[in-house]
Write a protein that holds these residues in place. Structure first.
Motif, PDB file in Angstrom:
ATOM      1  N   MET A  30     -16.295  -2.169  -0.579  1.00 58.18           N
ATOM      2  CA  MET A  30     -15.474  -1.165   0.111  1.00 58.18           C
ATOM      3  C   MET A  30     -14.500  -0.496  -0.843  1.00 58.18           C
ATOM      4  O   MET A  30     -14.268   0.719  -0.748  1.00 58.18           O
ATOM      5  CB  MET A  30     -14.726  -1.797   1.282  1.00 58.18           C
ATOM      6  N   ALA A  31     -13.925  -1.249  -1.765  1.00 59.42           N
ATOM      7  CA  ALA A  31     -12.993  -0.687  -2.741  1.00 59.42           C
ATOM      8  C   ALA A  31     -13.708   0.333  -3.625  1.00 59.42           C
ATOM      9  O   ALA A  31     -13.137   1.384  -3.969  1.00 59.42           O
ATOM     10  CB  ALA A  31     -12.368  -1.791  -3.586  1.00 59.42           C
ATOM     11  N   GLY A  40     -16.698  -1.557 -10.755  1.00 56.41           N
ATOM     12  CA  GLY A  40     -16.017  -2.836 -10.689  1.00 56.41           C
ATOM     13  C   GLY A  40     -14.664  -2.891 -11.374  1.00 56.41           C
ATOM     14  O   GLY A  40     -13.978  -3.908 -11.314  1.00 56.41           O
ATOM     15  N   GLU A  41     -14.238  -1.805 -12.010  1.00 59.43           N
ATOM     16  CA  GLU A  41     -12.942  -1.773 -12.693  1.00 59.43           C
ATOM     17  C   GLU A  41     -11.901  -1.100 -11.803  1.00 59.43           C
ATOM     18  O   GLU A  41     -12.116   0.014 -11.317  1.00 59.43           O
ATOM     19  CB  GLU A  41     -13.060  -1.011 -14.009  1.00 59.43           C
ATOM     20  N   LEU A  42     -10.797  -1.774 -11.590  1.00 68.66           N
ATOM     21  CA  LEU A  42      -9.749  -1.259 -10.716  1.00 68.66           C
ATOM     22  C   LEU A  42      -9.129  -0.002 -11.305  1.00 68.66           C
ATOM     23  O   LEU A  42      -8.744   0.022 -12.478  1.00 68.66           O
ATOM     24  CB  LEU A  42      -8.679  -2.323 -10.491  1.00 68.66           C
ATOM     25  N   LYS A  43      -9.014   1.040 -10.497  1.00 60.85           N
ATOM     26  CA  LYS A  43      -8.432   2.310 -10.915  1.00 60.85           C
ATOM     27  C   LYS A  43      -7.211   2.681 -10.088  1.00 60.85           C
ATOM     28  O   LYS A  43      -6.548   3.659 -10.383  1.00 60.85           O
ATOM     29  CB  LYS A  43      -9.476   3.443 -10.791  1.00 60.85           C
ATOM     30  N   ALA A  44      -6.920   1.919  -9.041  1.00 59.41           N
ATOM     31  CA  ALA A  44      -5.838   2.236  -8.111  1.00 59.41           C
ATOM     32  C   ALA A  44      -4.627   1.341  -8.362  1.00 59.41           C
ATOM     33  O   ALA A  44      -4.740   0.265  -8.931  1.00 59.41           O
ATOM     34  CB  ALA A  44      -6.320   2.064  -6.673  1.00 59.41           C
ATOM     35  N   GLY A  47       0.056  -0.770  -4.793  1.00 60.55           N
ATOM     36  CA  GLY A  47       0.585  -0.248  -3.530  1.00 60.55           C
ATOM     37  C   GLY A  47      -0.461   0.467  -2.698  1.00 60.55           C
ATOM     38  O   GLY A  47      -0.466   0.359  -1.468  1.00 60.55           O
ATOM     39  N   ASP A  48      -1.347   1.204  -3.358  1.00 61.22           N
ATOM     40  CA  ASP A  48      -2.406   1.915  -2.634  1.00 61.22           C
ATOM     41  C   ASP A  48      -3.413   0.939  -2.030  1.00 61.22           C
ATOM     42  O   ASP A  48      -3.843   1.097  -0.889  1.00 61.22           O
ATOM     43  CB  ASP A  48      -3.127   2.891  -3.568  1.00 61.22           C
ATOM     44  N   VAL A  49      -3.765  -0.067  -2.796  1.00 58.65           N
ATOM     45  CA  VAL A  49      -4.730  -1.066  -2.318  1.00 58.65           C
ATOM     46  C   VAL A  49      -4.127  -1.879  -1.170  1.00 58.65           C
ATOM     47  O   VAL A  49      -4.767  -2.074  -0.135  1.00 58.65           O
ATOM     48  CB  VAL A  49      -5.189  -1.989  -3.468  1.00 58.65           C
ATOM     49  N   THR A  50      -2.892  -2.335  -1.336  1.00 59.77           N
ATOM     50  CA  THR A  50      -2.290  -3.153  -0.281  1.00 59.77           C
ATOM     51  C   THR A  50      -2.053  -2.340   0.987  1.00 59.77           C
ATOM     52  O   THR A  50      -2.216  -2.864   2.075  1.00 59.77           O
ATOM     53  CB  THR A  50      -0.993  -3.833  -0.747  1.00 59.77           C
ATOM     54  N   LYS A  51      -1.721  -1.063   0.853  1.00 63.14           N
ATOM     55  CA  LYS A  51      -1.540  -0.213   2.044  1.00 63.14           C
ATOM     56  C   LYS A  51      -2.859  -0.124   2.814  1.00 63.14           C
ATOM     57  O   LYS A  51      -2.875  -0.258   4.037  1.00 63.14           O
ATOM     58  CB  LYS A  51      -1.046   1.178   1.664  1.00 63.14           C
ATOM     59  N   ILE A  67      -6.420  -9.988  -2.381  1.00 67.90           N
ATOM     60  CA  ILE A  67      -7.576  -9.103  -2.567  1.00 67.90           C
ATOM     61  C   ILE A  67      -7.346  -8.207  -3.780  1.00 67.90           C
ATOM     62  O   ILE A  67      -8.265  -7.960  -4.568  1.00 67.90           O
ATOM     63  CB  ILE A  67      -7.859  -8.273  -1.299  1.00 67.90           C
ATOM     64  N   TYR A  68      -6.126  -7.725  -3.962  1.00 66.49           N
ATOM     65  CA  TYR A  68      -5.806  -6.920  -5.146  1.00 66.49           C
ATOM     66  C   TYR A  68      -6.102  -7.727  -6.416  1.00 66.49           C
ATOM     67  O   TYR A  68      -6.719  -7.204  -7.357  1.00 66.49           O
ATOM     68  CB  TYR A  68      -4.343  -6.465  -5.118  1.00 66.49           C
ATOM     69  N   ALA A  69      -5.674  -8.986  -6.457  1.00 72.88           N
ATOM     70  CA  ALA A  69      -5.926  -9.843  -7.623  1.00 72.88           C
ATOM     71  C   ALA A  69      -7.425 -10.009  -7.855  1.00 72.88           C
ATOM     72  O   ALA A  69      -7.888 -10.017  -8.999  1.00 72.88           O
ATOM     73  CB  ALA A  69      -5.259 -11.201  -7.435  1.00 72.88           C
TER      74      ALA A  69
END
Length: 80
Positions: A30-31, A40-44, A47-51, A67-69
């Motif tokens: 989903m991310a 697979g590399e986080l770009k956000a 705060g955006d992910v947790t919101k 989930i962010y971790a």
């Protein structure tokens, strides 16, 4: 102490799956679809992910940060 943190993290992931019906792999997928990750590399930002997780899945801050971790690669499903 580190072992206890890893166990707590795994319990968080288990609780998230029980609440949402979504596995860690589902959250990764989903991310990616939402553009928070690319290949697979986080770009956000956190705060955006947790919101997103709080708004769409009614997760608390600690669970959302778990989930962010996971997405950031800080932790894996086994807590390591």
């Amino acid at each position: 102490m580190i072992g206890q943190l890893n166990i707590t993290y795994v319990i968080y992931l288990d609780n998230i799956q029980a609440k949402t019906g979504k596995s860690p792999a589902d959250f990764r997928e989903m991310a990616e679809e939402k553009g928070f990750t690319q290949n697979g590399e986080l770009k956000a930002k956190a705060g955006d992910v947790t919101k997103w997780l709080k708004d769409d899945f009614d997760l608390g801050h600690g669970h959302a940060m778990s989930i962010y971790a996971l997405l950031k690669g800080i932790k894996k499903e086994d807590g390591k």
